[in-house]
Design a protein around this motif. Structure first.
Motif, PDB file in Angstrom:
ATOM      1  N   VAL A  67       1.585  15.941  -5.401  1.00 12.75           N
ATOM      2  CA  VAL A  67       0.577  15.421  -4.389  1.00 12.75           C
ATOM      3  C   VAL A  67      -0.212  14.363  -4.400  1.00 12.75           C
ATOM      4  N   GLY A  68      -0.756  14.214  -5.777  1.00 18.06           N
ATOM      5  CA  GLY A  68      -1.378  12.898  -6.173  1.00 18.06           C
ATOM      6  C   GLY A  68      -0.661  11.693  -5.986  1.00 18.06           C
ATOM      7  N   ALA A  69       0.759  11.726  -6.302  1.00 19.36           N
ATOM      8  CA  ALA A  69       1.428  10.642  -6.213  1.00 19.36           C
ATOM      9  C   ALA A  69       1.809  10.013  -4.986  1.00 19.36           C
ATOM     10  N   LEU A  70       1.687  11.197  -3.955  1.00 20.09           N
ATOM     11  CA  LEU A  70       2.049  10.832  -2.527  1.00 20.09           C
ATOM     12  C   LEU A  70       0.719  10.104  -2.121  1.00 20.09           C
ATOM     13  N   ILE A  71      -0.316  10.736  -2.337  1.00 16.74           N
ATOM     14  CA  ILE A  71      -1.648  10.141  -1.696  1.00 16.74           C
ATOM     15  C   ILE A  71      -1.745   8.575  -2.420  1.00 16.74           C
ATOM     16  N   GLY A  72      -1.733   8.642  -3.717  1.00  8.74           N
ATOM     17  CA  GLY A  72      -1.760   7.312  -4.356  1.00  8.74           C
ATOM     18  C   GLY A  72      -0.801   6.305  -3.970  1.00  8.74           C
ATOM     19  N   GLY A  73       0.286   6.719  -3.916  1.00 10.45           N
ATOM     20  CA  GLY A  73       1.427   5.899  -3.372  1.00 10.45           C
ATOM     21  C   GLY A  73       1.081   5.276  -2.089  1.00 10.45           C
ATOM     22  N   GLY A  74       0.497   6.024  -1.091  1.00  9.39           N
ATOM     23  CA  GLY A  74       0.169   5.570   0.249  1.00  9.39           C
ATOM     24  C   GLY A  74      -0.842   4.646   0.030  1.00  9.39           C
ATOM     25  N   ALA A  75      -1.706   4.996  -0.645  1.00  8.90           N
ATOM     26  CA  ALA A  75      -3.025   3.763  -0.983  1.00  8.90           C
ATOM     27  C   ALA A  75      -2.527   2.512  -1.322  1.00  8.90           C
ATOM     28  N   ASP A  76      -1.552   2.765  -2.350  1.00  6.54           N
ATOM     29  CA  ASP A  76      -0.879   1.564  -2.807  1.00  6.54           C
ATOM     30  C   ASP A  76      -0.234   0.919  -1.795  1.00  6.54           C
ATOM     31  N   MET A  77       0.476   1.198  -0.843  1.00  8.22           N
ATOM     32  CA  MET A  77       1.263   0.774   0.226  1.00  8.22           C
ATOM     33  C   MET A  77       0.237   0.176   1.379  1.00  8.22           C
ATOM     34  N   VAL A  78      -0.822   0.787   1.265  1.00  9.65           N
ATOM     35  CA  VAL A  78      -1.989   0.048   2.361  1.00  9.65           C
ATOM     36  C   VAL A  78      -2.497  -1.120   1.684  1.00  9.65           C
ATOM     37  N   THR A  79      -2.805  -1.000   0.586  1.00  7.01           N
ATOM     38  CA  THR A  79      -3.245  -2.278  -0.311  1.00  7.01           C
ATOM     39  C   THR A  79      -2.435  -3.689  -0.239  1.00  7.01           C
ATOM     40  N   PHE A  80      -1.006  -3.018  -0.480  1.00  3.17           N
ATOM     41  CA  PHE A  80       0.008  -4.180  -0.467  1.00  3.17           C
ATOM     42  C   PHE A  80       0.018  -4.545   0.708  1.00  3.17           C
ATOM     43  N   ALA A  81       0.259  -3.987   1.939  1.00  2.00           N
ATOM     44  CA  ALA A  81      -0.051  -4.533   3.300  1.00  2.00           C
ATOM     45  C   ALA A  81      -1.116  -5.462   3.515  1.00  2.00           C
ATOM     46  N   LEU A  82      -2.275  -4.802   3.145  1.00  2.00           N
ATOM     47  CA  LEU A  82      -3.344  -5.512   3.239  1.00  2.00           C
ATOM     48  C   LEU A  82      -3.552  -6.994   2.677  1.00  2.00           C
ATOM     49  N   GLY A  83      -2.670  -6.982   1.489  1.00  2.00           N
ATOM     50  CA  GLY A  83      -2.602  -8.275   0.707  1.00  2.00           C
ATOM     51  C   GLY A  83      -1.708  -9.433   1.795  1.00  2.00           C
ATOM     52  N   TRP A  84      -0.608  -8.705   2.352  1.00  2.21           N
ATOM     53  CA  TRP A  84      -0.019  -9.446   3.297  1.00  2.21           C
ATOM     54  C   TRP A  84      -0.466  -9.974   4.425  1.00  2.21           C
ATOM     55  N   VAL A  85      -1.204  -9.118   4.945  1.00  2.00           N
ATOM     56  CA  VAL A  85      -2.067  -9.446   6.250  1.00  2.00           C
ATOM     57  C   VAL A  85      -2.981 -10.551   5.873  1.00  2.00           C
ATOM     58  N   MET A  86      -3.730 -10.507   4.788  1.00  2.00           N
ATOM     59  CA  MET A  86      -4.789 -11.560   4.370  1.00  2.00           C
ATOM     60  C   MET A  86      -4.307 -12.946   4.084  1.00  2.00           C
ATOM     61  N   LEU A  87      -2.911 -12.845   3.656  1.00  2.00           N
ATOM     62  CA  LEU A  87      -2.249 -13.949   3.381  1.00  2.00           C
ATOM     63  C   LEU A  87      -1.680 -14.687   4.419  1.00  2.00           C
ATOM     64  N   GLY A  88      -1.467 -13.971   5.775  1.00  2.00           N
ATOM     65  CA  GLY A  88      -1.094 -14.330   6.807  1.00  2.00           C
ATOM     66  C   GLY A  88       0.431 -14.201   7.202  1.00  2.00           C
ATOM     67  N   TYR A  89       1.069 -13.465   6.341  1.00  2.00           N
ATOM     68  CA  TYR A  89       2.578 -13.189   6.406  1.00  2.00           C
ATOM     69  C   TYR A  89       3.023 -12.213   7.294  1.00  2.00           C
TER      70      TYR A  89
END
Length: 134
Positions: free
Chosen positions: A101-123
């Protein structure tokens, strides 16, 4: 009725401590993203502050604290489930459930922060690129 009781302790402890683990890992991911210690966000060519030694030190210390907290919380959930049921195997299953359960929630947060990085860079969403705003 007694066959359901050990199972309820396993599931309850696993879900409670797994959620705590996931929130801890999600907070760690967001803090690392905020201090620009992720390599994607710390790209100096995109006019975002480059990763320096302080950001990397924060990331390493935070990762170590989260790792030790993960070990402690998984141990505690197994201990509580084994104490409630009288069976060591149920403690192991409770710790396994907490980790999943912790890995699923933490992995989801990692995917969100990764996507935020791509949005901030404009890709992904070029209109919202914060890095290219001048």
């Amino acid at each position: 009725m007694s066959a359901q009781q050990p199972r309820s302790h396993i599931v309850r402890n696993g879900l409670i401590f797994g959620t705590i683990l996931g929130l801890l890992e999600a907070g760690s991911a967001l803090i690392q993203w905020a201090v620009a210690s992720y390599p994607l966000v710390a790209n100096s060519s995109a006019h975002i502050a480059p990763a320096n030694l302080n950001n990397i030190a924060v990331s390493l210390v935070l990762s170590g604290v989260v790792f030790l907290a993960t070990l402690a919380l998984t141990f505690v959930t197994g201990l509580l489930a084994a104490r409630n049921t009288g069976n060591v195997g149920s403690g192991a299953l409770s710790g396994l459930m907490a980790g999943i359960v912790g890995a699923l929630i933490g992995g989801g947060a990692d995917m969100v922060t990764f996507a935020l990085g791509w949005v901030m860079l404009g890709y992904i969403w070029p209109g919202a690129a914060l890095a290219t705003a001048r």
